[in-house]
Design a protein around this motif. Sequence first.
Motif, PDB file in Angstrom:
ATOM      1  N   PRO A 310      -0.397  43.406  64.773  1.00 58.38           N
ATOM      2  CA  PRO A 310      -2.083  43.682  65.281  1.00 58.38           C
ATOM      3  C   PRO A 310      -2.877  43.159  66.384  1.00 58.38           C
ATOM      4  CG  PRO A 310      -1.265  43.173  62.873  1.00 58.38           C
ATOM      5  CD  PRO A 310      -0.271  42.984  63.958  1.00 58.38           C
ATOM      6  N   ILE A 311      -3.661  43.648  66.842  1.00 58.63           N
ATOM      7  CA  ILE A 311      -4.193  43.148  67.393  1.00 58.63           C
ATOM      8  C   ILE A 311      -5.129  42.221  67.759  1.00 58.63           C
ATOM      9  CG2 ILE A 311      -6.597  44.114  67.291  1.00 58.63           C
ATOM     10  CD1 ILE A 311      -7.055  44.600  69.855  1.00 58.63           C
ATOM     11  N   LEU A 312      -5.336  41.587  66.194  1.00 59.17           N
ATOM     12  CA  LEU A 312      -6.418  39.719  66.096  1.00 59.17           C
ATOM     13  C   LEU A 312      -5.143  39.216  66.019  1.00 59.17           C
ATOM     14  CD1 LEU A 312      -8.230  39.450  64.911  1.00 59.17           C
ATOM     15  CD2 LEU A 312      -8.118  39.183  62.658  1.00 59.17           C
ATOM     16  N   LEU A 313      -3.671  39.538  65.880  1.00 57.35           N
ATOM     17  CA  LEU A 313      -2.635  38.643  65.253  1.00 57.35           C
ATOM     18  C   LEU A 313      -2.260  37.776  67.197  1.00 57.35           C
ATOM     19  CD1 LEU A 313      -0.677  36.688  63.817  1.00 57.35           C
ATOM     20  CD2 LEU A 313       0.734  39.216  63.640  1.00 57.35           C
ATOM     21  N   LYS A 314      -2.633  39.285  67.695  1.00 57.24           N
ATOM     22  CA  LYS A 314      -2.727  38.802  69.049  1.00 57.24           C
ATOM     23  C   LYS A 314      -3.535  37.815  70.590  1.00 57.24           C
ATOM     24  CE  LYS A 314      -0.881  43.368  70.725  1.00 57.24           C
ATOM     25  NZ  LYS A 314      -0.282  44.793  71.613  1.00 57.24           N
ATOM     26  N   PHE A 315      -4.692  38.302  69.669  1.00 55.88           N
ATOM     27  CA  PHE A 315      -5.870  37.631  69.761  1.00 55.88           C
ATOM     28  C   PHE A 315      -5.584  36.502  69.174  1.00 55.88           C
ATOM     29  CE2 PHE A 315     -10.005  34.876  68.753  1.00 55.88           C
ATOM     30  CZ  PHE A 315     -10.218  34.904  69.921  1.00 55.88           C
ATOM     31  N   VAL A 316      -4.777  35.680  68.266  1.00 53.57           N
ATOM     32  CA  VAL A 316      -4.744  34.872  67.401  1.00 53.57           C
ATOM     33  C   VAL A 316      -3.402  33.544  68.603  1.00 53.57           C
ATOM     34  CG1 VAL A 316      -3.328  33.320  66.078  1.00 53.57           C
ATOM     35  CG2 VAL A 316      -5.921  34.702  64.972  1.00 53.57           C
ATOM     36  N   ALA A 317      -2.348  34.727  68.752  1.00 50.12           N
ATOM     37  CA  ALA A 317      -1.319  34.479  69.229  1.00 50.12           C
ATOM     38  C   ALA A 317      -1.427  33.951  70.974  1.00 50.12           C
ATOM     39  CB  ALA A 317      -0.327  35.677  69.422  1.00 50.12           C
ATOM     40  N   ILE A 318      -2.053  34.710  71.650  1.00 48.11           N
ATOM     41  CA  ILE A 318      -3.477  34.296  72.840  1.00 48.11           C
ATOM     42  C   ILE A 318      -3.459  33.384  73.084  1.00 48.11           C
ATOM     43  CG2 ILE A 318      -3.186  34.886  74.839  1.00 48.11           C
ATOM     44  CD1 ILE A 318      -3.892  37.677  74.767  1.00 48.11           C
ATOM     45  N   LEU A 319      -4.400  32.801  71.543  1.00 48.12           N
ATOM     46  CA  LEU A 319      -5.480  31.586  71.618  1.00 48.12           C
ATOM     47  C   LEU A 319      -3.976  30.162  71.514  1.00 48.12           C
ATOM     48  CD1 LEU A 319      -7.782  30.238  71.039  1.00 48.12           C
ATOM     49  CD2 LEU A 319      -7.830  30.172  68.558  1.00 48.12           C
ATOM     50  N   VAL A 320      -3.073  30.626  70.461  1.00 49.41           N
ATOM     51  CA  VAL A 320      -2.398  29.227  70.334  1.00 49.41           C
ATOM     52  C   VAL A 320      -1.497  29.032  71.720  1.00 49.41           C
ATOM     53  CG1 VAL A 320      -0.601  28.256  69.094  1.00 49.41           C
ATOM     54  CG2 VAL A 320      -1.967  29.868  68.182  1.00 49.41           C
ATOM     55  N   PHE A 321      -0.852  30.088  71.768  1.00 45.32           N
ATOM     56  CA  PHE A 321      -0.140  30.079  73.550  1.00 45.32           C
ATOM     57  C   PHE A 321      -1.145  29.269  74.030  1.00 45.32           C
ATOM     58  CE2 PHE A 321       2.032  30.843  77.285  1.00 45.32           C
ATOM     59  CZ  PHE A 321       2.501  31.467  77.373  1.00 45.32           C
ATOM     60  N   THR A 322      -2.419  29.280  74.727  1.00 49.01           N
ATOM     61  CA  THR A 322      -2.719  28.858  75.811  1.00 49.01           C
ATOM     62  C   THR A 322      -3.079  27.875  75.447  1.00 49.01           C
ATOM     63  OG1 THR A 322      -3.935  31.201  76.225  1.00 49.01           O
ATOM     64  CG2 THR A 322      -5.158  29.054  77.213  1.00 49.01           C
ATOM     65  N   GLY A 323      -3.295  27.760  73.953  1.00 47.03           N
ATOM     66  CA  GLY A 323      -3.768  25.652  74.146  1.00 47.03           C
ATOM     67  C   GLY A 323      -2.379  25.382  73.896  1.00 47.03           C
ATOM     68  N   VAL A 324      -1.340  25.252  72.879  1.00 51.30           N
ATOM     69  CA  VAL A 324       0.069  25.107  73.415  1.00 51.30           C
ATOM     70  C   VAL A 324       0.440  24.748  73.867  1.00 51.30           C
ATOM     71  CG1 VAL A 324       2.395  24.804  72.297  1.00 51.30           C
ATOM     72  CG2 VAL A 324       0.477  25.692  70.904  1.00 51.30           C
ATOM     73  N   GLY A 325       0.760  26.103  75.030  1.00 54.02           N
ATOM     74  CA  GLY A 325       0.840  25.658  76.950  1.00 54.02           C
ATOM     75  C   GLY A 325       0.017  24.592  77.789  1.00 54.02           C
ATOM     76  N   CYS A 326      -1.340  24.620  77.534  1.00 55.92           N
ATOM     77  CA  CYS A 326      -1.727  23.632  77.888  1.00 55.92           C
ATOM     78  C   CYS A 326      -1.879  22.366  77.741  1.00 55.92           C
ATOM     79  CB  CYS A 326      -3.397  23.787  78.586  1.00 55.92           C
ATOM     80  SG  CYS A 326      -4.184  25.322  79.415  1.00 55.92           S
ATOM     81  N   PHE A 327      -1.448  22.172  76.477  1.00 51.25           N
ATOM     82  CA  PHE A 327      -1.274  20.495  76.098  1.00 51.25           C
ATOM     83  C   PHE A 327       0.329  20.285  76.518  1.00 51.25           C
ATOM     84  CE2 PHE A 327       1.433  18.269  72.992  1.00 51.25           C
ATOM     85  CZ  PHE A 327       1.043  17.275  73.324  1.00 51.25           C
ATOM     86  N   LEU A 328       1.240  21.193  76.994  1.00 43.94           N
ATOM     87  CA  LEU A 328       2.485  20.410  77.561  1.00 43.94           C
ATOM     88  C   LEU A 328       2.528  20.763  78.676  1.00 43.94           C
ATOM     89  CD1 LEU A 328       4.531  23.500  75.828  1.00 43.94           C
ATOM     90  CD2 LEU A 328       4.321  20.797  74.798  1.00 43.94           C
ATOM     91  N   ILE A 329       1.576  21.605  79.311  1.00 50.61           N
ATOM     92  CA  ILE A 329       1.949  21.107  81.267  1.00 50.61           C
ATOM     93  C   ILE A 329       1.179  19.375  81.004  1.00 50.61           C
ATOM     94  CG2 ILE A 329       0.747  21.706  82.749  1.00 50.61           C
ATOM     95  CD1 ILE A 329       0.948  24.408  82.150  1.00 50.61           C
ATOM     96  N   TYR A 330       0.043  19.270  80.568  1.00 54.61           N
ATOM     97  CA  TYR A 330      -1.313  18.197  80.597  1.00 54.61           C
ATOM     98  C   TYR A 330      -0.441  16.897  80.124  1.00 54.61           C
ATOM     99  CZ  TYR A 330      -4.283  14.384  79.658  1.00 54.61           C
ATOM    100  OH  TYR A 330      -4.607  13.343  80.059  1.00 54.61           O
ATOM    101  N   GLU A 331       0.443  16.944  79.161  1.00 57.16           N
ATOM    102  CA  GLU A 331       1.363  15.535  78.115  1.00 57.16           C
ATOM    103  C   GLU A 331       2.888  15.418  79.191  1.00 57.16           C
ATOM    104  OE1 GLU A 331       2.316  12.650  76.534  1.00 57.16           O
ATOM    105  OE2 GLU A 331       0.018  13.639  76.457  1.00 57.16           O
ATOM    106  N   PHE A 332       3.169  16.378  79.410  1.00 54.80           N
ATOM    107  CA  PHE A 332       4.686  16.011  80.415  1.00 54.80           C
ATOM    108  C   PHE A 332       4.679  16.259  81.375  1.00 54.80           C
ATOM    109  CE2 PHE A 332       5.212  17.271  75.599  1.00 54.80           C
ATOM    110  CZ  PHE A 332       5.789  16.297  75.542  1.00 54.80           C
ATOM    111  N   VAL A 333       3.852  17.299  82.143  1.00 55.57           N
ATOM    112  CA  VAL A 333       4.367  17.506  84.141  1.00 55.57           C
ATOM    113  C   VAL A 333       2.668  16.503  84.727  1.00 55.57           C
ATOM    114  CG1 VAL A 333       3.584  18.918  85.771  1.00 55.57           C
ATOM    115  CG2 VAL A 333       5.266  19.085  83.444  1.00 55.57           C
ATOM    116  N   LEU A 334       1.317  16.608  84.344  1.00 53.34           N
ATOM    117  CA  LEU A 334       0.502  16.862  84.692  1.00 53.34           C
ATOM    118  C   LEU A 334      -0.201  14.992  84.833  1.00 53.34           C
ATOM    119  CD1 LEU A 334      -2.032  19.472  85.007  1.00 53.34           C
ATOM    120  CD2 LEU A 334      -0.564  18.898  86.484  1.00 53.34           C
ATOM    121  N   ARG A 335       0.294  14.734  83.548  1.00 48.91           N
ATOM    122  CA  ARG A 335      -0.344  13.101  83.013  1.00 48.91           C
ATOM    123  C   ARG A 335       1.215  12.078  83.674  1.00 48.91           C
ATOM    124  NH1 ARG A 335       0.779  10.880  78.185  1.00 48.91           N
ATOM    125  NH2 ARG A 335      -1.552   9.081  77.458  1.00 48.91           N
TER     126      ARG A 335
END
Length: 364
Positions: A310-335
């Motif tokens: 469902p499209i609403l689930l796509k929105f939520v999934a992209i939101l979660v993916f973006t938040g988690v992805g940014c956290f992982l890149i920041y915490e384990f690479v950039l930082r």
Amino acid sequence: MITERRFDIDWLRVIAIGLLLIYHIAIIFQPWAMFIGFIKSDEFLEGLWKPMTMLNVWRIPLLFYVSGMGLYFAMRKRNWKQLILERTKRILLPFLFGIVAITTLHMFVFQLYYNMPLGYFPHQGHLWFLGNIFVYVLILLPFFYYLKKDGNGKIKRMLSSLMGHPGAPLLISLFFVLEVLLVKPQLFSLYAQTWHGFFNGFLAFLFGFLFVYSGKTFWQTVLKWRWLYIGLAAVLFGIRYFIYATEAPGYLTAIESNCWIFGIFGLGYKYLNKTSKILSYLSQAAYPVYIIHMFVLYVGALLILPLEIPILLKFVAILVFTGVGCFLIYEFVLRRLGFLRSLFGLKWIHKKTEKVKTSTSNLN
């Protein structure tokens, strides 16, 4: 110069970056997304745009206000040469690096999604904000250091007296009204790489500095009258939404924008002016997350939009993916990788002092 820590300003920066992520994800699900270079969903959530139309008139000006305030705090222990060097490292370097190495990444993802020939296109993209900030610093620094040298002179006393009145913030809005009357932007919320975005940001940056410079009277005023400003903003938004189909004349939108912001400043001063371990972490993460979020967001769209869900689930999934992805890149690479820190606006940190310095606010 004020020396007290202002944790509410840190919180507002973090919140504004978080809202930026949600806003950009919402664009993916609008029928016009491709016109501004976003990956577009085949299904739309046009109803999602209704709250975004309230958000989009103040989210970017708020960041410019907060950036001007941040410069005030950065000047406390630096002369003009030290400040220019520090801003060059923290703003200009990530901006130039981002043009050649970061914004090109999400363009690669865009090309992959639409099966386009891969091409290398260095461009400002969402990092235009950093370029504007650096120019504002260069233009306004002589005036700001004059104010610092003047101490409690006539200008500060006049500003402090003026900011004690509830109408003063509304009076400030007249400068923003004049800007839209002179520049005549096609859309008020079209800030990126436009003269409207440049001058609107310039005014917000300037007054953000002046509000903190003037002392506590501004904050006491927005604290006391916060619901007045929010009420006025809500009325103006209602007029814009129901009478003008969200695109009111610029002079009305300029006043609405500032009323939202002054109300938010009042709420922040009352409820957010306190530190925490979460704030210490997020205030450090906000800047690099801002730089990388578009790449992560586009990868999320590439992977999730083709799914049969469902499209609403796509929105939520992209939101979660973006938040988690940014956290992982920041915490384990950039930082953790020292050679990358300066390229993403982070301070160099020696391992022995890392635990101490990670609590340092981005205001410094």
